[in-house]
Design a protein around this motif. Structure first.
Motif, PDB file in Angstrom:
ATOM      1  N   ALA A 117       0.766  -0.870   0.072  1.00 56.01           N
ATOM      2  CA  ALA A 117       0.058   0.432  -0.087  1.00 56.01           C
ATOM      3  C   ALA A 117       1.208   1.006  -0.428  1.00 56.01           C
ATOM      4  O   ALA A 117       0.199   1.893  -0.420  1.00 56.01           O
ATOM      5  CB  ALA A 117      -0.758   0.055   1.157  1.00 56.01           C
ATOM      6  N   LEU A 118       1.671   1.596   0.908  1.00 60.34           N
ATOM      7  CA  LEU A 118       2.666   2.548   0.058  1.00 60.34           C
ATOM      8  C   LEU A 118       3.820   2.511  -0.383  1.00 60.34           C
ATOM      9  O   LEU A 118       3.349   3.663  -1.152  1.00 60.34           O
ATOM     10  CB  LEU A 118       4.124   2.391   1.269  1.00 60.34           C
ATOM     11  N   GLN A 119       4.063   1.147  -1.870  1.00 59.43           N
ATOM     12  CA  GLN A 119       4.913   1.488  -2.690  1.00 59.43           C
ATOM     13  C   GLN A 119       3.714   2.311  -3.396  1.00 59.43           C
ATOM     14  O   GLN A 119       3.859   2.489  -4.875  1.00 59.43           O
ATOM     15  CB  GLN A 119       4.778   0.368  -3.380  1.00 59.43           C
ATOM     16  N   VAL A 120       2.463   1.917  -3.405  1.00 58.38           N
ATOM     17  CA  VAL A 120       1.290   2.477  -4.559  1.00 58.38           C
ATOM     18  C   VAL A 120       1.125   3.785  -4.537  1.00 58.38           C
ATOM     19  O   VAL A 120       0.628   4.777  -5.102  1.00 58.38           O
ATOM     20  CB  VAL A 120      -0.193   1.312  -4.452  1.00 58.38           C
ATOM     21  N   ILE A 123       3.714   5.809  -5.929  1.00 66.04           N
ATOM     22  CA  ILE A 123       3.740   5.888  -7.185  1.00 66.04           C
ATOM     23  C   ILE A 123       2.499   6.588  -8.080  1.00 66.04           C
ATOM     24  O   ILE A 123       2.847   8.321  -8.399  1.00 66.04           O
ATOM     25  CB  ILE A 123       3.620   4.007  -7.608  1.00 66.04           C
ATOM     26  N   ASN A 124       1.931   6.419  -7.187  1.00 68.32           N
ATOM     27  CA  ASN A 124       0.239   7.883  -6.938  1.00 68.32           C
ATOM     28  C   ASN A 124       0.229   8.836  -7.101  1.00 68.32           C
ATOM     29  O   ASN A 124       1.028  10.110  -7.743  1.00 68.32           O
ATOM     30  CB  ASN A 124      -0.480   7.252  -6.266  1.00 68.32           C
ATOM     31  N   ALA A 125       1.674   9.703  -6.154  1.00 71.06           N
ATOM     32  CA  ALA A 125       2.183  10.755  -5.653  1.00 71.06           C
ATOM     33  C   ALA A 125       3.132  11.259  -7.075  1.00 71.06           C
ATOM     34  O   ALA A 125       3.284  12.205  -7.014  1.00 71.06           O
ATOM     35  CB  ALA A 125       3.506  10.905  -4.330  1.00 71.06           C
ATOM     36  N   GLN A 126       4.208   9.580  -6.793  1.00 75.55           N
ATOM     37  CA  GLN A 126       4.895  10.563  -8.499  1.00 75.55           C
ATOM     38  C   GLN A 126       3.972  10.924  -9.152  1.00 75.55           C
ATOM     39  O   GLN A 126       4.302  11.724  -9.824  1.00 75.55           O
ATOM     40  CB  GLN A 126       5.822   9.167  -8.519  1.00 75.55           C
ATOM     41  N   ARG A 127       2.271  10.360  -9.745  1.00 82.08           N
ATOM     42  CA  ARG A 127       2.177  10.075 -10.898  1.00 82.08           C
ATOM     43  C   ARG A 127       1.572  11.708 -11.056  1.00 82.08           C
ATOM     44  O   ARG A 127       1.573  12.293 -11.732  1.00 82.08           O
ATOM     45  CB  ARG A 127       0.692   9.449 -10.822  1.00 82.08           C
ATOM     46  N   ARG A 128       0.960  12.476  -9.587  1.00 84.55           N
ATOM     47  CA  ARG A 128       0.243  13.458  -9.660  1.00 84.55           C
ATOM     48  C   ARG A 128       0.995  14.118  -9.370  1.00 84.55           C
ATOM     49  O   ARG A 128       1.047  15.451 -10.098  1.00 84.55           O
ATOM     50  CB  ARG A 128       0.243  13.320  -8.328  1.00 84.55           C
ATOM     51  N   GLN A 129       2.518  14.086  -9.338  1.00 87.96           N
ATOM     52  CA  GLN A 129       3.657  15.459  -9.942  1.00 87.96           C
ATOM     53  C   GLN A 129       4.445  15.447 -10.823  1.00 87.96           C
ATOM     54  O   GLN A 129       4.664  16.331 -11.316  1.00 87.96           O
ATOM     55  CB  GLN A 129       5.225  14.539  -8.611  1.00 87.96           C
ATOM     56  N   ALA A 130       4.177  14.276 -11.522  1.00 87.54           N
ATOM     57  CA  ALA A 130       4.553  14.458 -12.859  1.00 87.54           C
ATOM     58  C   ALA A 130       3.622  15.044 -13.813  1.00 87.54           C
ATOM     59  O   ALA A 130       3.740  16.016 -14.656  1.00 87.54           O
ATOM     60  CB  ALA A 130       4.631  13.104 -13.383  1.00 87.54           C
ATOM     61  N   GLN A 131       2.222  14.856 -13.197  1.00 88.84           N
ATOM     62  CA  GLN A 131       1.053  15.429 -14.343  1.00 88.84           C
ATOM     63  C   GLN A 131       0.969  16.648 -13.926  1.00 88.84           C
ATOM     64  O   GLN A 131       0.582  17.689 -14.296  1.00 88.84           O
ATOM     65  CB  GLN A 131      -0.263  15.242 -13.174  1.00 88.84           C
ATOM     66  N   ALA A 132       1.409  17.529 -12.740  1.00 87.97           N
ATOM     67  CA  ALA A 132       1.451  18.775 -12.184  1.00 87.97           C
ATOM     68  C   ALA A 132       2.972  19.655 -13.121  1.00 87.97           C
ATOM     69  O   ALA A 132       2.639  20.325 -13.709  1.00 87.97           O
ATOM     70  CB  ALA A 132       2.071  19.086 -10.957  1.00 87.97           C
TER      71      ALA A 132
END
Length: 169
Positions: A117-120, A123-132
């Protein structure tokens, strides 16, 4: 101004014309694999979004006035699973619903599921940063392009006799 008017008209046209209900399926801890009970249909890793046709829902109303839909099974990487079947949606046939399937803490290897769950989440935080970053770059590009598209015209007028001559560049 025209874009704002178009958006308002689009919203006005679409208001009240929803033909589906939407259910978000979550897992605790995050990251369980979600399948539909009875069909085995795979929905992917939680959270997932499931849409139901309003007309079809209305054919499956129980005595309480709730809509009955097929349930879901959540399976975590440790092998632990949780099942909720059937699911009662009490409210509008075009509403938004949320359910959460919880992992029993007594099942072995809870730490494995919490680590996943921490890994997920990472990854989701990295996706949000990349999208931003992508959104920011697109906004900068748009701003640079729209600024370069402005045509500045400088004019000077000079009176000569009974005439005025204007020169624009």
């Amino acid at each position: 101004m025209i874009n704002i008017i178009s958006a308002i008209i689009s919203i006005a046209i679409c208001t009240g014309c929803s033909t589906q209900a939407t259910m978000a399926v979550y897992s605790q801890p995050e990251g369980a694999y979600i399948t539909e009970v009875g069909t085995g249909k795979s929905w992917g890793m939680a959270p997932v979004s499931v849409a139901y046709n309003a007309a079809a829902l209305k054919q499956h109303v129980n005595s309480e006035g709730c809509y009955l839909v097929k349930g879901f099974k959540a399976q975590w990487v440790s092998g632990a699973s949780s099942l909720l079947d059937p699911i009662k949606l009490c409210g509008s046939a075009t509403g938004n619903y949320n359910i959460s399937l919880a992992r029993e803490a007594s099942h072995p290897n809870l730490e494995k599921d919490l680590q996943f769950a921490l890994q997920v989440q990472s990854i989701n935080a990295q996706r949000r940063q990349a999208q931003a970053a992508s959104d920011s770059a697109a906004a900068a590009l748009w701003s640079a392009w729209s600024t370069s598209q402005q045509n500045n015209i400088n004019c000077t007028s000079t009176p000569i006799g009974d005439s005025v001559y204007t020169n624009c560049k």
